[in-house]
Design a protein around this motif. Structure first.
Motif, PDB file in Angstrom:
ATOM      1  N   GLN A 240       0.827  -1.210   0.000  1.00  0.00           N
ATOM      2  CA  GLN A 240       0.000   0.000   0.000  1.00  0.00           C
ATOM      3  C   GLN A 240       0.860   1.259   0.000  1.00  0.00           C
ATOM      4  OE1 GLN A 240      -2.649   0.195   3.355  1.00  0.00           O
ATOM      5  NE2 GLN A 240      -3.616   2.099   2.695  1.00  0.00           N
ATOM      6  N   MET A 241       1.975   1.217   0.725  1.00  0.00           N
ATOM      7  CA  MET A 241       2.816   2.412   0.862  1.00  0.00           C
ATOM      8  C   MET A 241       3.507   2.779  -0.442  1.00  0.00           C
ATOM      9  SD  MET A 241       4.439   1.890   4.675  1.00  0.00           S
ATOM     10  CE  MET A 241       5.138   3.530   4.790  1.00  0.00           C
ATOM     11  N   TRP A 242       4.063   1.773  -1.156  1.00  0.00           N
ATOM     12  CA  TRP A 242       4.744   2.138  -2.402  1.00  0.00           C
ATOM     13  C   TRP A 242       3.744   2.597  -3.462  1.00  0.00           C
ATOM     14  CZ3 TRP A 242       3.802   0.118  -7.126  1.00  0.00           C
ATOM     15  CH2 TRP A 242       3.387  -1.205  -7.270  1.00  0.00           C
ATOM     16  N   ARG A 243       2.540   2.027  -3.436  1.00  0.00           N
ATOM     17  CA  ARG A 243       1.510   2.451  -4.386  1.00  0.00           C
ATOM     18  C   ARG A 243       1.112   3.910  -4.158  1.00  0.00           C
ATOM     19  NH1 ARG A 243      -1.756  -0.977  -7.294  1.00  0.00           N
ATOM     20  NH2 ARG A 243      -1.095  -3.163  -7.309  1.00  0.00           N
ATOM     21  N   LEU A 244       0.905   4.252  -2.919  1.00  0.00           N
ATOM     22  CA  LEU A 244       0.531   5.641  -2.603  1.00  0.00           C
ATOM     23  C   LEU A 244       1.645   6.603  -3.008  1.00  0.00           C
ATOM     24  CD1 LEU A 244      -1.141   5.123   0.901  1.00  0.00           C
ATOM     25  CD2 LEU A 244      -2.275   5.744  -1.251  1.00  0.00           C
ATOM     26  N   THR A 245       2.893   6.193  -2.762  1.00  0.00           N
ATOM     27  CA  THR A 245       4.040   7.017  -3.156  1.00  0.00           C
ATOM     28  C   THR A 245       4.062   7.220  -4.664  1.00  0.00           C
ATOM     29  OG1 THR A 245       5.359   6.223  -1.287  1.00  0.00           O
ATOM     30  CG2 THR A 245       6.555   7.182  -3.143  1.00  0.00           C
ATOM     31  N   ALA A 246       3.908   6.135  -5.411  1.00  0.00           N
ATOM     32  CA  ALA A 246       3.945   6.214  -6.873  1.00  0.00           C
ATOM     33  C   ALA A 246       2.809   7.078  -7.411  1.00  0.00           C
ATOM     34  CB  ALA A 246       3.880   4.806  -7.464  1.00  0.00           C
ATOM     35  N   GLU A 247       1.609   6.887  -6.874  1.00  0.00           N
ATOM     36  CA  GLU A 247       0.453   7.670  -7.352  1.00  0.00           C
ATOM     37  C   GLU A 247       0.664   9.156  -7.115  1.00  0.00           C
ATOM     38  OE1 GLU A 247      -2.698   5.902  -5.166  1.00  0.00           O
ATOM     39  OE2 GLU A 247      -2.887   4.150  -6.499  1.00  0.00           O
ATOM     40  N   ARG A 248       1.207   9.485  -5.944  1.00  0.00           N
ATOM     41  CA  ARG A 248       1.425  10.902  -5.611  1.00  0.00           C
ATOM     42  C   ARG A 248       2.462  11.527  -6.545  1.00  0.00           C
ATOM     43  NH1 ARG A 248       3.201  10.184  -0.805  1.00  0.00           N
ATOM     44  NH2 ARG A 248       5.411  10.358  -1.336  1.00  0.00           N
ATOM     45  N   GLU A 249       3.586  10.872  -6.757  1.00  0.00           N
ATOM     46  CA  GLU A 249       4.652  11.462  -7.562  1.00  0.00           C
ATOM     47  C   GLU A 249       4.316  11.490  -9.054  1.00  0.00           C
ATOM     48  OE1 GLU A 249       6.979  13.036  -6.195  1.00  0.00           O
ATOM     49  OE2 GLU A 249       6.608  12.316  -4.159  1.00  0.00           O
TER      50      GLU A 249
END
Length: 680
Positions: A240-249
Motif C-alpha cells: 500500500q505504501m509504495w503504491r501511494l508514493t507512486a500515485e502521488r509522484e
C-alpha cells in the motif's frame, strides 16, 4: 547423509529463514519439512523435496535466499554469469527465486535442472501474474514492465520467507554472498531495506538543463543490490505504501525514468528511518556518469560489481581492466567445476542425484566399455535458446535439426542461406567457446538477422562427443510439427524448405507414419558451384563433380535410397529398410528419440532408423529433393574408431545390447534386425 537426533528443518537454526516447500526445482538440496501450509500464489511448475540437516555433523550455515527478475533471452544469459560468481565464492546453501517470463523460465529451469549443483534450490514465479500490479505505472526505462517488478516481491515470494537479497542480472560478486546476508543482523528494529548510495549525479538533478529527477534522499540509492526484510515490509503494509508514493509522484512526474529505483527513492525520501545504508563496495556502479572511484581506495576492497551500463566493458574507470577481467573470468568459467559439494558439509542429494550415483556405482570399472557406459550417464548442462528465438510455426512447418561443435561453426552461414525456414541446433561447447560463438553470431550479417534459429548450448563434459544427446536436444526443442533430421556439414538444395512443406501435405503425414528420405550426395571439392536443380545435379554426378554420399567408403549407409531409381523418379517411392541404412529424413517431431548409448562415431543414426522401422514408419524417398555433404577434416572420434580396436569392440557390444533392448521393446517383430546384423 548421516542422521542424528538433533536436527531441524533446512534453513539453519532458529531465526533463519526455512526453505519453503512447494513448486521448486530442488538441485541436490531439499526444501523444508513437508508440512508447509497451502499457498495461494501461482508459481511456475516444479518440484519440492523435504529433509533435514544433521546439526552434529554439519556447520549451521544459514540458507541464503536470492531473488532476481529475469525476462527474455539476454537477461537469461546475464544471470548465468551472476550465478557463477555467487556459486564460486559461496560456502552456504542457496535458494534462488526467479521472477520470470515464459522465455526465461524455459531457459533457466532447464539449465538448473541439468546443472545439478549441490545445495542449491531454485523456484520460479510467473511474471505474468504480477504485471497487473505495476502495469499502471508509465515507465521510460529500457527494462520496461519487468523493471518495476521488484516492488511486488512481498506479494510474489512465499509469505513465510522473511529475508531476501535482491539482485539485478548484471551483477558480479567478488566475495562470499554470506557476508552480504550477514548485514541483516546490523539492521535496527525499524529498518526494512538495505541499499547502497547512488554513485551518479542523477538524483541531484544537475546532469543537464531542465533535468528533473524523482525525489530522493541526497544522492539517492541504487536498487541493483537490495536487502529486503520481507517480514517487516509486510508488517508496515509495503504494498500500500509504495503504491501511494507512486500515485502521488506520478501526478507531477508523469512517468518513471529509472523504473523501480525512482519509486524506492521517493518512498525513502518520505521514510528515511526505514533504510539501512550499505557500504558502497556492495554495489560499485560502472555506468559512465558514476563517481564509483571515490567510494573505495583499494580494488581489493570491492565486493560486488554492477555493470549498469549498456556499454558494459567499455566504461571509463581507472580500474576498468580489473573489472573487465573479473567479469570475463566468470563469463567463461567452466560451470561444471561449480558442481562441487560444500566444504565440510555434504548436501543431502536429490532423488535424481541419488539415482545417478547409484547407476554410476553399479558400473564395472574393469569392463573394457566402462568409459562408454559412464558417458551415457553423464548429465550435461544445457542452455536452451542461447540467442533470441522468435518463431510462430504453421501446421505444415518443418524445422531443420542438426548438431555441431566449434570446428563446424563456419557451416552456419551457408546453411542459413540455403534454408530460410526454422532451425534448431545443439552446439557442443565449453563455456569459453559459447562466448566465442556469441561474438561470432552477433557479428555475422547473416546470423544476427535470423530470429528463427534456436541455438541450444550443451556444455562439454566427458571424453566422447555425445552426438545423439545433441540430436535429441535439438529435436525436442524444435517447435514445428515436423523436423528435417540432418547433419550440419550438409547443404540442403535451394528451395528445400518449401518443397518439404508441400511434401508433408501431399503425403498426408499428419495422418500417417512416414519418414521422408532426402537423398544425400557429396563433393570432394571445397569450392562448389551448387546445383540449382535436379537436372544440374545429375549432370555433375555424371561428370564426377559429385558422388552419392559415402559411395567410396560406406555404400550400404545410403544404397537402399536407390539412386538409380531416383534419377528418373517423378513421384515419391517407398524403400525397404536394410542393415546399416542411415538416410536423412523428415519425420514428425514426436518421433522416437536417438539412442544415447551411441557416442562418438558409429551407429548413431543407424540405430535411429532401425527404431523408426520397428515403429512401422514408411520410408519414402522424395524425387525432387537433395542435399550435398561438404568436405572437412575427419573428426577426433572417427580417428579413434579407425585406430582403436577396443573402440570398435565396444561399439559391437553396444550394438548387441541395443538389439536386445529392441527385442524386449518390440517383441518378435524386432528379431529381423538382430538376424540381419549377425548375417553381415
Amino acid at each position: 547423509m548421516e542422521r542424528c537426533s538433533g536436527h531441524v528443518p533446512l534453513g539453519g537454526g532458529p531465526g533463519e529463514d526455512p526453505g519453503h516447500a512447494g513448486e521448486t526445482t530442488s538441485l541436490g538440496w531439499p526444501g523444508n519439512a513437508s508440512g508447509s501450509p497451502q499457498r495461494s500464489w501461482r508459481k511456475w511448475p516444479g518440484r519440492g523435496k523435504s529433509g533435514h540437516l544433521c546439526l552434529d555433523c554439519c556447520p549451521r550455515d544459514p540458507l541464503i535466499h536470492v531473488a532476481c527478475v529475469c525476462a527474455g533471452h539476454n537477461a537469461s544469459r546475464d544471470v548465468v554469469t551472476l550465478v557463477k560468481s555467487v556459486l564460486f565464492h559461496r560456502r552456504n546453501p542457496l535458494h534462488f527465486h526467479f521472477i520470470t517470463d515464459t522465455v526465461a523460465n524455459r531457459i533457466l529451469s532447464s539449465l538448473f535442472r541439468s546443472w545439478m549443483v549441490p545445495s542449491v534450490q531454485v523456484s520460479f514465479y510467473d511474471a505474468d501474474e504480477l504485471k497487473s500490479e505495476v502495469s499502471w505505472i508509465p515507465n521510460k526505462h529500457y527494462s520496461g514492465i519487468y523493471g518495476l517488478m521488484k516492488l511486488t516481491l512481498t506479494k510474489a515470494l512465499p509469505p513465510d520467507l522473511n529475508k531476501v537479497i535482491v539482485l539485478d542480472t548484471d551483477i558480479t560478486f567478488a566475495t562470499d554472498i554470506a557476508e552480504l546476508w550477514g548485514i541483516f543482523r546490523k539492521f535496527t528494529d525499524k529498518q526494512v531495506i538495505g541499499l547502497v548510495e547512488n554513485q551518479s549525479d542523477w538524483y541531484l538533478g544537475n546532469l543537464w538543463k531542465n533535468h528533473k529527477p524523482w525525489p530522493a534522499l541526497g544522492r539517492g540509492f541504487n536498487t541493483g543490490v537490495i536487502l529486503l526484510y520481507l517480514e517487516r515490509l509486510r508488517r508496515i503494509s509495503w504494498e500500500q505504501m509504495w503504491r501511494l508514493t507512486a500515485e502521488r509522484e506520478l501526478m507531477s512526474m508523469l512517468s518513471t525514468s529509472l523504473a523501480d529505483q525512482d519509486i524506492f527513492n521517493a518512498f525513502i525520501k518520505q521514510n528515511p528511518v526505514l533504510v539501512h545504508q550499505l557500504p558502497c563496495f556492495w554495489n560499485v556502479q560502472l555506468s559512465d556518469h558514476t563517481r564509483s572511484e571515490q567510494c573505495y581506495t583499494e580494488v581489493s576492497d570491492l565486493k560486488v560489481i554492477h555493470w549498469n551500463s549498456p556499454k558494459k566493458l567499455r566504461v571509463k574507470n581507472k580500474h576498468v581492466e580489473f573489472f573487465r577481467n573479473l567479469y570475463l573470468t566468470f563469463l567463461e568459467y567452466d560451470g561444471n567445476l561449480l558442481r562441487r559439494e560444500l566444504f565440510g558439509c555434504p548436501s543431502q542429494a536429490s532423488p535424481e542425484s541419488i539415482q545417478l550415483q547409484g547407476a554410476l556405482e553399479e558400473l564395472d570399472e574393469d569392463d573394457q566399455c566402462y568409459d562408454f557406459r559412464r558417458e551415457r550417464l553423464t548429465v550435461h548442462r544445457v542452455h536452451l535458446e542461447f540467442l533470441q528465438y522468435e518463431y510462430t510455426p504453421t501446421e505444415d512447418d518443418v524445422t531443420l535439426v542438426a548438431q555441431l561443435s566449434m570446428d563446424r561453426l563456419q557451416m552456419l552461414e551457408a546453411i542459413c542461406k540455403h534454408w530460410e525456414g526454422p532451425i534448431s541446433l545443439a552446439l557442443y561447447m565449453s563455456d569459453a567457446e559459447a562466448q566465442q560463438f556469441l561474438r561470432y553470431a552477433q557479428a555475422s550479417e547473416v546470423l544476427k538477422n535470423r530470429k528463427n534459429v534456436g541455438y541450444h548450448i550443451v556444455y562439454k563434459e566427458g571424453q566422447f562427443y555425445p552426438v545423439n544427446l545433441l540430436r535429441n536436444v535439438a529435436l525436442k526443442n524444435a517447435n514445428t510439427p515436423y523436423t528435417f533430421l540432418t547433419d550440419v556439414d550438409f547443404l540442403p538444395m535451394y528451395g528445400l524448405y518449401d518443397y518439404l512443406r508441400r511434401s508433408v501435405v501431399h503425403l498426408d503425414m499428419r495422418n500417417s507414419k512416414k519418414a521422408l528420405v532426402v537423398p544425400a550426395f557429396e563433393t570432394l571439392r571445397y569450392r562448389l558451384s551448387f546445383p540449382k536443380s535436379k537436372a544440374e545435379l545429375l549432370s555433375m554426378l555424371d561428370m564426377g563433380t559429385l558422388y552419392t554420399f559415402r559411395y567410396h567408403v560406406w555404400p550400404k549407409g545410403h544404397a537402399p535410397t536407390n539412386y538409380a531409381k531416383w534419377r528418373t523418379a517423378t513421384t515419391p517411392y517407398r524403400v525397404e529398410w536394410e542393415p546399416d541404412f542411415e538416410p536423412y529424413v523428415v519425420v514428425r517431431r514426436t518421433c522416437p528419440e536417438y539412442d544415447q548409448r551411441f557416442v562418438g562415431f558409429g551407429w548413431n543414426k543407424v540405430s535411429h532408423i532401425i527404431e523408426l522401422d520397428a515403429q512401422e514408419y514408411d520410408l519414402m524417398v522424395l524425387p525432387n529433393a537433395f542435399m550435398i555433404h561438404m568436405p572437412h577434416a575427419p573428426s577426433f572420434d572417427i580417428s579413434k574408431f579407425r585406430t582403436s580396436s577396443s573402440y570398435r569392440n565396444c561399439l559391437n557390444t553396444l550394438k548387441d545390447e541395443f538389439h536386445q533392448d529392441l527385442s524386449r521393446k518390440y517383441g518378435a517383430a524386432a528379431l529381423k534386425y538382430l538376424t540381419a546384423q549377425r548375417n553381415i
